[in-house]
Design a protein around this motif. Structure first.
Motif, short mmCIF file in Angstrom:
data_model
loop_
_atom_site.label_atom_id
_atom_site.label_comp_id
_atom_site.label_asym_id
_atom_site.label_seq_id
_atom_site.Cartn_x
_atom_site.Cartn_y
_atom_site.Cartn_z
N VAL A 182 15.70 -6.73 110.55
CA VAL A 182 14.76 -7.08 109.51
C VAL A 182 13.98 -8.40 110.13
N GLY A 183 12.83 -8.52 110.54
CA GLY A 183 12.37 -9.97 110.87
C GLY A 183 11.09 -10.07 110.06
N SER A 184 10.89 -11.11 109.60
CA SER A 184 9.74 -11.65 109.08
C SER A 184 9.21 -13.00 109.61
N THR A 185 7.69 -13.10 109.59
CA THR A 185 7.19 -14.31 110.28
C THR A 185 6.52 -15.09 109.08
N LEU A 222 15.02 -13.55 111.31
CA LEU A 222 15.69 -12.30 111.76
C LEU A 222 17.04 -11.95 111.42
N ARG A 223 17.32 -10.93 110.74
CA ARG A 223 18.60 -10.50 110.12
C ARG A 223 18.78 -9.36 110.71
N VAL A 224 20.23 -9.15 111.23
CA VAL A 224 20.68 -7.92 111.61
C VAL A 224 21.94 -7.48 111.20
N THR A 225 22.06 -6.30 110.95
CA THR A 225 23.26 -5.78 110.27
C THR A 225 23.63 -4.29 111.20
N ALA A 284 3.31 -16.11 104.83
CA ALA A 284 3.75 -14.96 105.48
C ALA A 284 2.76 -14.11 106.26
N THR A 285 2.97 -13.90 107.39
CA THR A 285 2.38 -13.04 108.35
C THR A 285 2.57 -11.71 108.67
N ASP A 286 3.90 -11.61 108.49
CA ASP A 286 4.49 -9.99 109.02
C ASP A 286 5.74 -9.90 108.60
N ALA A 287 6.17 -8.52 108.29
CA ALA A 287 7.37 -8.35 107.92
C ALA A 287 7.58 -6.86 108.75
N HIS A 288 8.86 -6.78 109.40
CA HIS A 288 9.08 -5.48 110.02
C HIS A 288 10.53 -5.18 110.14
N GLN A 289 11.00 -3.67 110.31
CA GLN A 289 12.43 -3.46 110.45
C GLN A 289 12.63 -2.52 111.61
N TRP A 290 13.72 -2.73 112.16
CA TRP A 290 14.00 -1.71 113.31
C TRP A 290 15.25 -1.08 113.12
N LEU A 291 15.41 0.09 113.47
CA LEU A 291 16.62 1.00 113.46
C LEU A 291 16.86 1.54 114.66
N VAL A 292 17.97 1.18 115.39
CA VAL A 292 18.32 1.44 116.86
C VAL A 292 19.85 1.86 117.22
N ASP A 293 19.95 2.83 117.69
CA ASP A 293 21.30 3.32 118.14
C ASP A 293 21.65 2.56 119.27
N ILE A 294 22.93 1.70 119.09
CA ILE A 294 23.42 1.05 120.16
C ILE A 294 24.56 1.34 120.76
N GLY A 320 34.34 2.38 110.32
CA GLY A 320 33.77 1.70 108.85
C GLY A 320 33.56 0.40 108.99
N ALA A 321 33.19 -0.28 110.07
CA ALA A 321 32.81 -1.82 110.21
C ALA A 321 31.57 -2.15 109.96
N VAL A 322 31.32 -3.24 109.48
CA VAL A 322 29.75 -3.56 109.19
C VAL A 322 29.78 -5.06 109.58
N ALA A 323 28.84 -5.55 110.14
CA ALA A 323 28.54 -6.93 110.42
C ALA A 323 27.17 -7.52 110.24
N GLU A 324 27.18 -8.73 109.95
CA GLU A 324 25.71 -9.23 109.50
C GLU A 324 25.70 -10.41 110.52
N GLY A 325 24.37 -10.55 110.98
CA GLY A 325 24.17 -11.95 111.49
C GLY A 325 22.59 -12.29 111.20
N TYR A 326 22.26 -13.57 111.48
CA TYR A 326 20.70 -14.27 111.02
C TYR A 326 20.52 -15.17 112.00
N ALA A 327 19.19 -15.27 112.45
CA ALA A 327 18.77 -16.24 113.24
C ALA A 327 17.48 -16.68 112.54
N VAL A 328 16.93 -18.00 113.17
CA VAL A 328 15.61 -18.59 112.88
C VAL A 328 15.10 -19.12 114.11
N PHE A 329 13.89 -18.64 114.47
CA PHE A 329 13.46 -19.41 115.61
C PHE A 329 11.99 -19.46 115.94
N THR A 330 11.51 -20.18 116.69
CA THR A 330 9.85 -19.94 116.63
C THR A 330 9.69 -18.90 117.85
#
Length: 108
Positions: free
Chosen positions: A84-87, A34-37, A93-103, A44-54
């Protein structure tokens, strides 16, 4: 409740660190990347993070720590998160999906 990004995230570290969470569930046990931007138009700030899990058939909560890219910092208030997530299962590869969310960013 579906796979998504929670609508509230924490801004820390003088605006250079974000903590994002969200629920996720898979149809079977799968390796998930899972990658989150996050962007904030007002600063004007941009941040990125990444996680791998089961991921499993039970709904669980993921957490990603995102750090700023560049000199701009985040402030409390509205922002936009893209996930953006992929499994994979047994290396296929079994799936790929993305989410766009106002937070909303809140302080610690």
């Amino acid at each position: 409740m579906g796979n998504t990004i929670d609508p509230v995230a924490v801004v820390a570290g003088g605006g250079r660190h974000l903590i994002l969470t969200g629920p996720i569930r898979c149809d079977q046990e799968e390796r998930t990347e899972l990658r989150v931007t996050v962007t904030q138009r007002e600063t004007g700030a941009v941040a990125e993070g990444y996680a791998v899990f089961t991921c499993t058939v039970e709904t669980q909560q993921w957490e990603v720590h995102a750090v700023t890219q560049g000199k701009a910092t985040f402030e409390e208030g509205p922002a936009t998160a893209v996930g953006v997530g992929s499994t994979t299962s047994r290396g296929t590869a079994t799936d790929a999906h993305q989410w766009l969310v106002d937070i909303t960013l809140v302080g610690e």
